[in-house]
Structures are given as structure tokens and as C-alpha cells.
Design a protein around this motif. Sequence first.
Motif, PDB file in Angstrom:
ATOM      1  N   HIS A  30     -11.466  -0.171   0.950  1.00  0.00           N
ATOM      2  CA  HIS A  30     -10.541  -1.157   1.502  1.00  0.00           C
ATOM      3  C   HIS A  30     -11.233  -2.332   2.177  1.00  0.00           C
ATOM      4  O   HIS A  30     -10.568  -3.303   2.554  1.00  0.00           O
ATOM      5  N   GLN A  31     -12.547  -2.288   2.312  1.00  0.00           N
ATOM      6  CA  GLN A  31     -13.268  -3.456   2.824  1.00  0.00           C
ATOM      7  C   GLN A  31     -13.175  -4.612   1.843  1.00  0.00           C
ATOM      8  O   GLN A  31     -13.364  -5.764   2.225  1.00  0.00           O
ATOM      9  N   ARG A  32     -12.890  -4.313   0.595  1.00  0.00           N
ATOM     10  CA  ARG A  32     -12.721  -5.352  -0.426  1.00  0.00           C
ATOM     11  C   ARG A  32     -11.225  -5.605  -0.612  1.00  0.00           C
ATOM     12  O   ARG A  32     -10.472  -4.699  -0.991  1.00  0.00           O
ATOM     13  N   PRO A  33     -10.749  -6.816  -0.321  1.00  0.00           N
ATOM     14  CA  PRO A  33      -9.309  -7.108  -0.348  1.00  0.00           C
ATOM     15  C   PRO A  33      -8.628  -6.829  -1.684  1.00  0.00           C
ATOM     16  O   PRO A  33      -7.460  -6.448  -1.705  1.00  0.00           O
ATOM     17  N   GLU A  34      -9.336  -6.987  -2.792  1.00  0.00           N
ATOM     18  CA  GLU A  34      -8.696  -6.789  -4.090  1.00  0.00           C
ATOM     19  C   GLU A  34      -8.299  -5.343  -4.353  1.00  0.00           C
ATOM     20  O   GLU A  34      -7.509  -5.060  -5.254  1.00  0.00           O
ATOM     21  N   PHE A  35      -8.816  -4.400  -3.545  1.00  0.00           N
ATOM     22  CA  PHE A  35      -8.492  -2.993  -3.747  1.00  0.00           C
ATOM     23  C   PHE A  35      -7.515  -2.441  -2.710  1.00  0.00           C
ATOM     24  O   PHE A  35      -7.056  -1.304  -2.843  1.00  0.00           O
ATOM     25  N   ARG A  36      -7.176  -3.193  -1.689  1.00  0.00           N
ATOM     26  CA  ARG A  36      -6.333  -2.664  -0.609  1.00  0.00           C
ATOM     27  C   ARG A  36      -4.964  -2.196  -1.089  1.00  0.00           C
ATOM     28  O   ARG A  36      -4.493  -1.148  -0.680  1.00  0.00           O
ATOM     29  N   ALA A  37      -4.318  -2.964  -1.937  1.00  0.00           N
ATOM     30  CA  ALA A  37      -2.976  -2.596  -2.385  1.00  0.00           C
ATOM     31  C   ALA A  37      -2.996  -1.547  -3.502  1.00  0.00           C
ATOM     32  O   ALA A  37      -2.049  -0.781  -3.642  1.00  0.00           O
ATOM     33  N   ALA A  38      -4.057  -1.506  -4.268  1.00  0.00           N
ATOM     34  CA  ALA A  38      -4.097  -0.645  -5.455  1.00  0.00           C
ATOM     35  C   ALA A  38      -4.715   0.723  -5.218  1.00  0.00           C
ATOM     36  O   ALA A  38      -4.584   1.611  -6.049  1.00  0.00           O
ATOM     37  N   VAL A  39      -5.399   0.905  -4.100  1.00  0.00           N
ATOM     38  CA  VAL A  39      -6.108   2.155  -3.836  1.00  0.00           C
ATOM     39  C   VAL A  39      -5.548   2.761  -2.549  1.00  0.00           C
ATOM     40  O   VAL A  39      -5.522   2.121  -1.515  1.00  0.00           O
ATOM     41  N   ARG A  40      -5.077   4.003  -2.652  1.00  0.00           N
ATOM     42  CA  ARG A  40      -4.441   4.635  -1.490  1.00  0.00           C
ATOM     43  C   ARG A  40      -4.785   6.116  -1.419  1.00  0.00           C
ATOM     44  O   ARG A  40      -5.215   6.712  -2.407  1.00  0.00           O
ATOM     45  N   ASP A  41      -4.579   6.667  -0.241  1.00  0.00           N
ATOM     46  CA  ASP A  41      -4.751   8.098  -0.027  1.00  0.00           C
ATOM     47  C   ASP A  41      -3.646   8.822  -0.776  1.00  0.00           C
ATOM     48  O   ASP A  41      -2.492   8.395  -0.751  1.00  0.00           O
ATOM     49  N   ALA A  42      -3.982   9.903  -1.442  1.00  0.00           N
ATOM     50  CA  ALA A  42      -2.976  10.653  -2.192  1.00  0.00           C
ATOM     51  C   ALA A  42      -1.969  11.291  -1.250  1.00  0.00           C
ATOM     52  O   ALA A  42      -0.841  11.553  -1.639  1.00  0.00           O
ATOM     53  N   GLY A  43      -2.384  11.536   0.014  1.00  0.00           N
ATOM     54  CA  GLY A  43      -1.459  12.070   1.022  1.00  0.00           C
ATOM     55  C   GLY A  43      -0.940  13.440   0.679  1.00  0.00           C
ATOM     56  O   GLY A  43      -1.431  14.122  -0.200  1.00  0.00           O
ATOM     57  N   GLY A  44       0.065  13.836   1.393  1.00  0.00           N
ATOM     58  CA  GLY A  44       0.694  15.117   1.127  1.00  0.00           C
ATOM     59  C   GLY A  44      -0.049  16.299   1.712  1.00  0.00           C
ATOM     60  O   GLY A  44       0.399  17.420   1.574  1.00  0.00           O
ATOM     61  N   GLY A  45      -1.186  16.082   2.372  1.00  0.00           N
ATOM     62  CA  GLY A  45      -1.921  17.177   3.011  1.00  0.00           C
ATOM     63  C   GLY A  45      -2.265  18.307   2.058  1.00  0.00           C
ATOM     64  O   GLY A  45      -2.155  19.473   2.406  1.00  0.00           O
ATOM     65  N   ARG A  46      -2.661  17.966   0.857  1.00  0.00           N
ATOM     66  CA  ARG A  46      -2.985  18.995  -0.123  1.00  0.00           C
ATOM     67  C   ARG A  46      -4.113  19.885   0.364  1.00  0.00           C
ATOM     68  O   ARG A  46      -5.026  19.432   1.012  1.00  0.00           O
ATOM     69  N   THR A  47      -4.032  21.122   0.024  1.00  0.00           N
ATOM     70  CA  THR A  47      -5.112  22.060   0.324  1.00  0.00           C
ATOM     71  C   THR A  47      -5.386  22.876  -0.924  1.00  0.00           C
ATOM     72  O   THR A  47      -4.605  22.874  -1.863  1.00  0.00           O
ATOM     73  N   GLY A  48      -6.487  23.584  -0.897  1.00  0.00           N
ATOM     74  CA  GLY A  48      -6.822  24.455  -2.013  1.00  0.00           C
ATOM     75  C   GLY A  48      -7.296  23.709  -3.240  1.00  0.00           C
ATOM     76  O   GLY A  48      -7.078  24.156  -4.354  1.00  0.00           O
ATOM     77  N   GLY A  49      -7.949  22.586  -3.051  1.00  0.00           N
ATOM     78  CA  GLY A  49      -8.487  21.826  -4.170  1.00  0.00           C
ATOM     79  C   GLY A  49      -9.692  22.531  -4.758  1.00  0.00           C
ATOM     80  O   GLY A  49      -9.976  23.690  -4.470  1.00  0.00           O
TER      81      GLY A  49
END
Length: 144
Positions: A30-49
Motif C-alpha cells: 500500500h505504499q504504492r498508490p496504484e495498489f491501494r484500491a486493488a489489494v486488500r486483506d482477505a479478512g474473515g479471520g481465517r484459520t487453519g491455512g
Amino acid sequence: MSTRPGRPVRLVLTPRAGRPPRVPLLAFIHQRPEFRAAVRDAGGGRTGGRPGFSDAVIIAVVAQGLLPGLFSLLQSWVDQQRTEASIRIQVGDAEVEVQVNGRTDATKLLDQATRALRQAGGVGAALPDQPDQPGPAGPAGPAA
């Protein structure tokens, strides 16, 4: 299936969880502005990966023209953190997974992904071709 050169590419970035990173991968990207909107945390607190991988899964849906920059950023982060990451890349119905470590060359990473996607799904020109000479990503870094 028709593969258009402008079709977005979906990536799932999964960093290794050896020790807590000094800079989390998402913050680094996210330090690069061109990726801020397109790259995100998958979220959901997944476990057991997958064993050895963190739950900090990152989803990116980016234009194919941004892939060299994103791969270069990922390689820089891997080098700085002295760790590894997994990238699952999906274009249309074709999907491949590549591993990134300190010995991976960022300019060859896209080529490897392109070849694997072509073999996996018969994708013709799904990803942009790489030039034969290194890009402006900088030096490959010190040898370990």
C-alpha cells in the motif's frame, strides 16, 4: 474461452509466518498508490491455512499491466523480510501457484507464471510478455 489482454488478474498472496514481519506485506504494498484500491486483506479471520503460512492472506485484482510492479514489490518485501510467499494467480478459468523466496528473480517470476498459466488452461496471451532485458526494478540484491 476468449482471453482479452486487458482482463484483470486475481492474485492471492500468502506470506510465510516464520516470525512477525517488520513491515506487514499489505502495508508494504500500500505504499504504492496504484495498489491501494486493488489489494486488500482477505479478512474473515481465517484459520487453519497451509502449514507454515500465516493467516494474513491478501487478495489482489489488478490490471495485467500492473503485475510487473506488484511482483517486484513482493520480491523486495520477501528479500527485506528474509522470508517466502506463495502467489496463486487466476486468469479466467486457469489458475497456478508459484513460490517466491530470496532466490526468486522478480523479472522471471512473471514469465514463470505466464508459462504455467498457458500450460494449465491453454491461456494464449493472458499475461503481458516480459522483455528480454531486466526492467527498472533495480539490482537483484546481495547473494546469500
